[in-house]
Design a protein around this motif. Structure first.
Motif, PDB file in Angstrom:
ATOM      1  N   ARG A  22      40.306  29.818  50.705  1.00 23.27           N
ATOM      2  CA  ARG A  22      39.625  29.760  49.190  1.00 23.27           C
ATOM      3  C   ARG A  22      40.346  29.011  47.769  1.00 23.27           C
ATOM      4  O   ARG A  22      38.887  28.959  46.828  1.00 23.27           O
ATOM      5  CB  ARG A  22      39.875  31.068  48.650  1.00 23.27           C
ATOM      6  N   ASP A  29      38.957  30.419  36.264  1.00 26.63           N
ATOM      7  CA  ASP A  29      37.805  31.738  37.003  1.00 26.63           C
ATOM      8  C   ASP A  29      38.133  31.947  38.734  1.00 26.63           C
ATOM      9  O   ASP A  29      37.185  31.142  39.429  1.00 26.63           O
ATOM     10  CB  ASP A  29      36.905  30.902  36.894  1.00 26.63           C
ATOM     11  N   LYS A  31      38.495  33.221  42.793  1.00 25.79           N
ATOM     12  CA  LYS A  31      37.392  33.691  43.308  1.00 25.79           C
ATOM     13  C   LYS A  31      37.937  34.372  44.261  1.00 25.79           C
ATOM     14  O   LYS A  31      38.575  33.152  45.277  1.00 25.79           O
ATOM     15  CB  LYS A  31      35.578  32.571  43.441  1.00 25.79           C
ATOM     16  N   PHE A  32      37.657  35.535  45.194  1.00 24.60           N
ATOM     17  CA  PHE A  32      38.169  35.909  46.444  1.00 24.60           C
ATOM     18  C   PHE A  32      36.956  36.645  47.443  1.00 24.60           C
ATOM     19  O   PHE A  32      36.295  37.943  47.515  1.00 24.60           O
ATOM     20  CB  PHE A  32      39.474  36.888  46.162  1.00 24.60           C
ATOM     21  N   PRO A  33      36.465  35.538  48.324  1.00 21.98           N
ATOM     22  CA  PRO A  33      36.290  35.650  49.119  1.00 21.98           C
ATOM     23  C   PRO A  33      35.899  36.736  50.307  1.00 21.98           C
ATOM     24  O   PRO A  33      37.442  36.475  50.098  1.00 21.98           O
ATOM     25  CB  PRO A  33      34.851  34.450  49.667  1.00 21.98           C
ATOM     26  N   SER A  34      35.049  37.938  50.744  1.00 21.47           N
ATOM     27  CA  SER A  34      35.896  38.893  51.444  1.00 21.47           C
ATOM     28  C   SER A  34      36.035  37.646  52.829  1.00 21.47           C
ATOM     29  O   SER A  34      36.696  37.975  54.161  1.00 21.47           O
ATOM     30  CB  SER A  34      34.819  39.436  51.979  1.00 21.47           C
ATOM     31  N   ASN A  75      32.591  36.345  44.977  1.00 19.46           N
ATOM     32  CA  ASN A  75      33.829  37.135  45.127  1.00 19.46           C
ATOM     33  C   ASN A  75      32.989  38.270  46.109  1.00 19.46           C
ATOM     34  O   ASN A  75      31.552  38.401  46.081  1.00 19.46           O
ATOM     35  CB  ASN A  75      33.952  37.604  43.876  1.00 19.46           C
ATOM     36  N   GLU A  76      34.223  38.616  47.117  1.00 20.79           N
ATOM     37  CA  GLU A  76      33.622  39.400  48.393  1.00 20.79           C
ATOM     38  C   GLU A  76      32.379  38.815  49.153  1.00 20.79           C
ATOM     39  O   GLU A  76      31.710  40.241  49.976  1.00 20.79           O
ATOM     40  CB  GLU A  76      32.938  40.800  47.123  1.00 20.79           C
TER      41      GLU A  76
END
Length: 449
Positions: A22, A29, A31-34, A75-76
């Motif tokens: 990720r 900044d 980010k945390f993708p699903s 995110n997500e």
């Protein structure tokens, strides 16, 4: 109807390599993708796009991980990553190369060099060729060969069709020519997911490179001499200048010339004789050595960073040079610099409306650069860049879409100038439902909605 299944190498938050998967070049900044799909082929890309549309799931497209504002992450949602699609196929007879969208510049340069060729592209080896090309593409061969997109012949793109579909199309000057036009400077991620690019190749062997360093006391003289020389000299010569913080106290001009070192030495006279340079060298090297010289490892490593930029269409007056000096005197840290590259030459031989890249007449592209180590230093660094951009705005125009900056209010005009209207038309034709969207994506023309 059966739901589309994701294919490719899939990484989710529970996986041990999730953090690595990720992380982008800019650690600011995070980010945390699903879910992250590392596509292995065009079918994986189609499945990923169809899945995102079926599930109404937000997504982003990623290749080289160098988007300055991390627009290739979210995110997500789902990240469709093409970086593992990186095959390069050279057609020696036609002097062309088909390059998959995941190839980075380091690989592109090496493989092409082994066959005696290159394309005009950027300097940092880990940058993805696709994002660079879609934004235009400036680098150390811009003046003799033009922008990266000026050597583009064809692209393959996965676009959205219908309400949940996806299909592969080709674009060149004959087929989907409006999309091809938009892909030459209209920025990445606006119209679809590029899976392959075909370029015309340029033969290359030896080149000459140079470096000239001045001390802080020569700041104004050195910069003024460089800006009045670099965009106007022999177009086989592209150069850059880096104005470093007062703490470092250096001004460094460097460049690449397609020709002999003896000829380059003569061309350098106007700046060699300026002020009191502390270090000067000129050498002839195999082209791949020049690539390695300009590939600064610091730019390839993930870091907390902020960048922005603009174009210079008229030489800076003394007042603007003094502004730069003042900002670098009060830089937030020693790593803060103002970087500039000479343009014109072949770049300016194409009219601003012939491709989506608008700033054909600019003399210089410039970039405002800072990085920091501790999160608490973020605000003062970001503010420094914003204040500098505003202070220089009376003397500059627009911004290069590959130097995105979320603080630019009228960013569509800043990136695309008078080409914005046509870009919105193309967006409306190929992506009327605005499937491909992110904070600074081109909005479709309303008549298509």
């Amino acid at each position: 109807m059966k739901k589309v299944k994701l294919t490719g190498r899939i990484v989710i938050p529970d996986d041990p390599d999730y953090d690595l998967a990720r992380t982008n070049n800019n650690l600011n900044d995070p980010k945390f993708p699903s879910i992250i799909v590392f596509c292995q082929n065009t079918k994986d890309v189609i499945h990923a796009l169809r899945s995102a549309r079926e599930n109404n799931e937000p997504f982003r497209i990623r290749s080289g991980r160098h988007n300055y504002e991390n627009y290739s992450l979210l995110n997500e949602g789902l990240v469709i990553d093409v970086s593992e699609m990186n095959e390069i196929t050279i057609n020696m007879k036609d002097m062309t190369a088909r390059i998959e969208a995941g190839a980075n510049l380091g690989k592109v340069y090496r493989v092409l060099w082994e066959n005696g060729f290159t394309i005009p592209a950027g300097t940092e080896g880990s940058v993805g060729v696709v994002g660079l090309t879609l934004g235009g593409g400036i680098g150390m061969l811009s003046r003799p060969f033009g922008l990266t997109c000026d050597s583009l012949l064809e692209l393959e793109m996965v676009v959205a069709n219908g309400h949940e579909g996806a299909e592969v199309i080709q674009a060149d000057k004959q087929r989907n020519s409006d999309l091809f036009w938009a892909s030459c400077g209209g920025g990445g991620g606006n119209f679809g997911i590029v899976t392959a690019l075909t370029f015309k190749l340029h033969p290359i062997s030896n080149v000459s490179i140079f470096s000239i360093t001045w001390g802080w006391e020569d700041f104004e003289r050195a910069f003024d001499a460089w800006q009045k020389w670099a965009p106007y000299t022999d177009e086989r010569l592209t150069s850059q200048i880096e104005l470093k913080s007062k703490e470092v106290g250096e001004i460094v001009a460097q460049g690449e010339f397609i020709g002999a070192a003896s000829e380059l030495k003569k061309l350098l006279r106007p700046i060699r004789k300026t002020g009191s340079p502390t270090n000067i060298w000129v050498k002839e090297v195999p082209y791949i050595k020049a690539v390695e010289f300009f590939d600064l490892p610091s730019g390839n490593k993930p870091d907390l960073r902020k960048r922005s930029g603009s174009f210079i269409e008229r030489p800076f007056p003394h007042a603007a040079i003094v502004q730069m000096k003042e900002f670098l005197t009060n830089a937030p840290n020693r790593n803060t610099t103002i970087w500039q590259q000479s343009l014109r030459g072949e770049v300016s031989q194409i009219a601003p409306n012939r491709t989506a890249y608008y700033y054909r007449n600019a003399l210089i592209a410039q970039e405002y650069i800072t990085s920091w180590k501790k999160p608490k230093e973020e605000e003062k660094n970001i503010q420094w860049v914003e204040n500098l951009r505003r202070a220089l705005s009376p003397y500059t125009t627009g911004d290069y879409v590959n130097f995105p900056d979320r603080f630019i209010k009228d960013w569509p005009t800043a990136y695309y100038g008078r080409n914005l209207r046509m870009l919105r038309e193309v967006k409306g034709r190929y992506d009327p439902f605005n499937v491909f969207n992110f904070p600074q994506s081109i909005p479709p023309n309303k008549k298509w909605l």
